[in-house]
Design an enzyme around this catalytic site. Sequence first.
Site, PDB file in Angstrom:
ATOM      1  N   ASP A   1     -11.585   2.831  -5.118  1.00  0.00           N
ATOM      2  CA  ASP A   1     -11.774   2.597  -3.682  1.00  0.00           C
ATOM      3  C   ASP A   1     -11.298   3.839  -2.953  1.00  0.00           C
ATOM      4  OD1 ASP A   1     -12.489  -0.059  -4.313  1.00  0.00           O
ATOM      5  OD2 ASP A   1     -10.365  -0.595  -4.374  1.00  0.00           O
ATOM      6  N   LEU A   2     -12.193   4.765  -2.745  1.00  0.00           N
ATOM      7  CA  LEU A   2     -11.830   6.146  -2.424  1.00  0.00           C
ATOM      8  C   LEU A   2     -10.612   6.290  -1.499  1.00  0.00           C
ATOM      9  CD1 LEU A   2     -12.211   9.129  -2.687  1.00  0.00           C
ATOM     10  CD2 LEU A   2     -13.883   9.073  -0.871  1.00  0.00           C
ATOM     11  N   ASP A   3     -10.664   5.680  -0.318  1.00  0.00           N
ATOM     12  CA  ASP A   3      -9.608   5.941   0.651  1.00  0.00           C
ATOM     13  C   ASP A   3      -8.549   4.855   0.689  1.00  0.00           C
ATOM     14  OD1 ASP A   3     -10.551   8.416   1.507  1.00  0.00           O
ATOM     15  OD2 ASP A   3     -12.041   7.466   2.795  1.00  0.00           O
ATOM     16  N   GLU A   4      -8.478   4.068  -0.355  1.00  0.00           N
ATOM     17  CA  GLU A   4      -7.582   2.917  -0.362  1.00  0.00           C
ATOM     18  C   GLU A   4      -6.483   3.039  -1.407  1.00  0.00           C
ATOM     19  OE1 GLU A   4      -7.825   0.051   1.571  1.00  0.00           O
ATOM     20  OE2 GLU A   4      -9.320   1.095   2.763  1.00  0.00           O
TER      21      GLU A   4
ATOM     22  N   ARG B   1       0.830  -1.196   0.000  1.00  0.00           N
ATOM     23  CA  ARG B   1       0.000   0.000   0.000  1.00  0.00           C
ATOM     24  C   ARG B   1       0.867   1.250   0.000  1.00  0.00           C
ATOM     25  NH1 ARG B   1      -4.630   2.553   2.327  1.00  0.00           N
ATOM     26  NH2 ARG B   1      -4.679   4.329   0.933  1.00  0.00           N
TER      27      ARG B   1
END
Lengths: 289, 289, 289, 289
Positions: free
Chosen positions: B232-235, A217
């Site tokens: 995945d907005l906040d990913e 990530r």
Amino acid sequence: MTGDLAEDYGRLIVQGADQPGIVSRVSTVLVEQGANIVSLDQSTSDPTGGRFFQRTVFHLPGLSVRLDELDQAIEEKLVDGLGLTYRLVEAKRHKRVAILVSKADHCLLDLLWRQRRGELRMSIPMVISNHPDLGDDVRRFGIPFFHVPVEKDGKAAAEKEHLNLLKGNVDLLVLARYMQIISGGFLDELGVPVINIHHSFLPAFMGAGPYQRAKERGVKLVGATAHYVTEDLDEGPIIEQDVIRVSHRESARELQRRGADVERLVLSRAVSWHCDDRVVRDGNSTVVF
Amino acid sequence: MTGDLAEDYGRLIVQGADQPGIVSRVSTVLVEQGANIVSLDQSTSDPTGGRFFQRTVFHLPGLSVRLDELDQAIEEKLVDGLGLTYRLVEAKRHKRVAILVSKADHCLLDLLWRQRRGELRMSIPMVISNHPDLGDDVRRFGIPFFHVPVEKDGKAAAEKEHLNLLKGNVDLLVLARYMQIISGGFLDELGVPVINIHHSFLPAFMGAGPYQRAKERGVKLVGATAHYVTEDLDEGPIIEQDVIRVSHRESARELQRRGADVERLVLSRAVSWHCDDRVVRDGNSTVVF
Amino acid sequence: MTGDLAEDYGRLIVQGADQPGIVSRVSTVLVEQGANIVSLDQSTSDPTGGRFFQRTVFHLPGLSVRLDELDQAIEEKLVDGLGLTYRLVEAKRHKRVAILVSKADHCLLDLLWRQRRGELRMSIPMVISNHPDLGDDVRRFGIPFFHVPVEKDGKAAAEKEHLNLLKGNVDLLVLARYMQIISGGFLDELGVPVINIHHSFLPAFMGAGPYQRAKERGVKLVGATAHYVTEDLDEGPIIEQDVIRVSHRESARELQRRGADVERLVLSRAVSWHCDDRVVRDGNSTVVF
Amino acid sequence: MTGDLAEDYGRLIVQGADQPGIVSRVSTVLVEQGANIVSLDQSTSDPTGGRFFQRTVFHLPGLSVRLDELDQAIEEKLVDGLGLTYRLVEAKRHKRVAILVSKADHCLLDLLWRQRRGELRMSIPMVISNHPDLGDDVRRFGIPFFHVPVEKDGKAAAEKEHLNLLKGNVDLLVLARYMQIISGGFLDELGVPVINIHHSFLPAFMGAGPYQRAKERGVKLVGATAHYVTEDLDEGPIIEQDVIRVSHRESARELQRRGADVERLVLSRAVSWHCDDRVVRDGNSTVVF
């Protein structure tokens, strides 16, 4: 934070529903008994209708023999009178802290070494592990080491053996990278606080390989969280947290090493503060004086 | 990091499957074209079979007029020959960065101040908001402000208006505490990178009132994460993160203020690095040179 | 940072006056010799007329037997041709690191633990101390311990004994809280780099009792600095620094403990980076790749 | 920290030689007058023979009209009786804070913006500068701006003009990157506390070009220190400090920008804490509750 170590020093931790005049009345109980307040920390969760917390360190000549009398006075004034709860502790009575580990040595060695240096006001009556690997390291510090293997389907048996070793013998259990899940029944049975340390990504990267997944990530910080264990294993009240910067240059393995550096620092702070009665639980939160 | 600003400086960002001799061949393309390499950063995700990343800053007299020729040479040698992808950028062409905000001003003002101070190598062609509140602040900096309200059930209409304003006019969109969800379709249609900032508890405390819930858990750090927006907005891939220490003494509102301090620092670093082409996306991760 | 450990991996560190085409030419020497560049970090102190630094990790089958040949090629191209200086290192040849201590054990034990855990790519041929106290701790790790007392007026004699033990046997000397001043003559005679760790207030609070004096000034951070030792003992090029927050609640003794926590982290990072040839000296500064 | 803002809230700051019973007696004075203690922080420099500090926030209905009476009671009990000194403050009376700047805008803008957001419990009656540059920025916030040039040999004249503007009108003076030395006579004459911010290398790299010199030493952290100004300009009691990591990749100019980011955070925290009466001076040190 230092004067509270010798003979005749005590600590009084009080908590409950906030109400007018409470700081003054807690102080007064001590003063009436002849105690001199050395330090006082107080906190309120909310100025109106909040919860009240107070940690008082005091000096009272002959504290050991006068403890019962003091305890009774406090109970009368604070519990019966104000509906508060409290803990009264002699500073010279060090907490007995057992450590549960698996194979990773960094948190364990850090605690043993700080203990030897006199940094931690506690005794370590035993270290228990589901692996034999760290036995020599522990015994070199003059501390008993018990190997309690956890067989497949044998968790209940292992927990029973843990309880046999621990019950009545310890005031705190520290999970220093113990890689087994603790059951709610065990916690109830044990009856003393349990402190755990885990990487601080949670609830992200739950389960296996958190550092590899963190790397995928692109995380720029790795860290650790020390908390009291509740039935929701990794969701208990946080005592301490810290982080360290990383970059794409570090491999997942290097992230893990950096994480280990933070884990041992954070765990040792949390244990030290707990042993000095500086941590007060407030629901699923903490006040750390 | 500083020599790459004036006339005749360029940046070449290369990425792809790692293979023997690649650093040397990338360098050679530039040198053959008469460029002098000013700085070179290189990274490989894994020494065997990993992905390769290289950022090279170079000086080439007459770069503006020779750009096409250089581009063609690179395409031949690196894309056709090695299967790599690349970006070739003239340093003097500042990126055009639009900012999307709601009501909170801290991230927006921080970017505007830094821009005015000459800290950010970008231009700001417009600020768009779903609220009119910050219009005066923005226009004082000589920057156009567009108010695009988002009605209930009117998200599609608003996004269409956003696209009308943005498409072709910007190289980067920054969500500086824009409190609306962005659709995947919008991202596709827009076709330029989007950077977002959010508090760093995620995925913990998702949704409303994160600071209140963080407080109820007793967190000791609050922080912020700047990342590229994906479906995945906040990913999406993380560009930068930072934290600040807090304690039980801070109210949830004070935690939020501390968090805001971190947000604006983290966002401005992420935007600045993006504008200098220092951030390379690697799947859902990033390399930040 | 990880692929450079096994057989056939080498590191080439190059530095000198910056000049056009230099990155490409350094890479080319390696490629011509059949090496594959695994990673490359490059830095220039100033884009015009600055100093150039490059660290390249490469893979070359049969490196051990081809080292002389490679060395000669590099010398020809880089030293004779470009006036650069370089270091060529086989990654599998771990540096031999001696540790000099006094009574404080925190930095020493941290290095020994990490070494045992496989975190540090070095061997430890000996630990020398002017006190006998830490002998048992060291020997438990299977490492020779030599007690070299430093009598009043006996520093010259002690340094002679140090040189007898160290010369030819070590590639790096680490002062892990060694509380004696090292003479310039000793440094010259020893002929290998020396890394020291000290609290980071310097030049403030120089001399005795730094933590007490820091407390009297109300400092809110304590930290540590690891640096190469030069004749100006505490003024040499900085390798790594870090700090930790403190408050008025901590006594001077507690500040010192916090400082010790930072010291051991900072020192172990500096030693680790040095052993991986990631630190390049640049006058009185450093480039840390 | 939040309940102490509205009508009828007061703060009592007490300090002096520590002595038995003192916490209880300070609390009792307030309770006897009908006040309810909302929060209480106490600290002792040394448990035996140390200095005592207490900050108490209390609620007393009708505080404004009862202030004199309360003041008299405190004076009787604490000053006459115990030899302590104290400050009694109504929370609703915001401190009047003047800001002195030169050309750098980062600290100034940060304070003005926080003030507008309601983060700082203070008023800003004026900003004074030796340069006209920031006048427009200041006046946009509705705050008077005075330009007081400092001519060569004209420092005395300028200080006189400063005193004319400031005396009687302010409770605190903040030097927000004011690049002129303040005379001891000015401090005496002004009679209110002065807070300054400077880079945190001091006493290293004193004088001109600190970031360039820090770079030449290879520093890995840049930071800032906020402190009360005493006659020894940069040696006064420290209120707050913080740092940020840097590396060889940053130019001296970039180090300075990073330093500026820390400066504005550190200064705004120091000012905020001072305005909430959370900072107590203790000789050349501070207690920050």
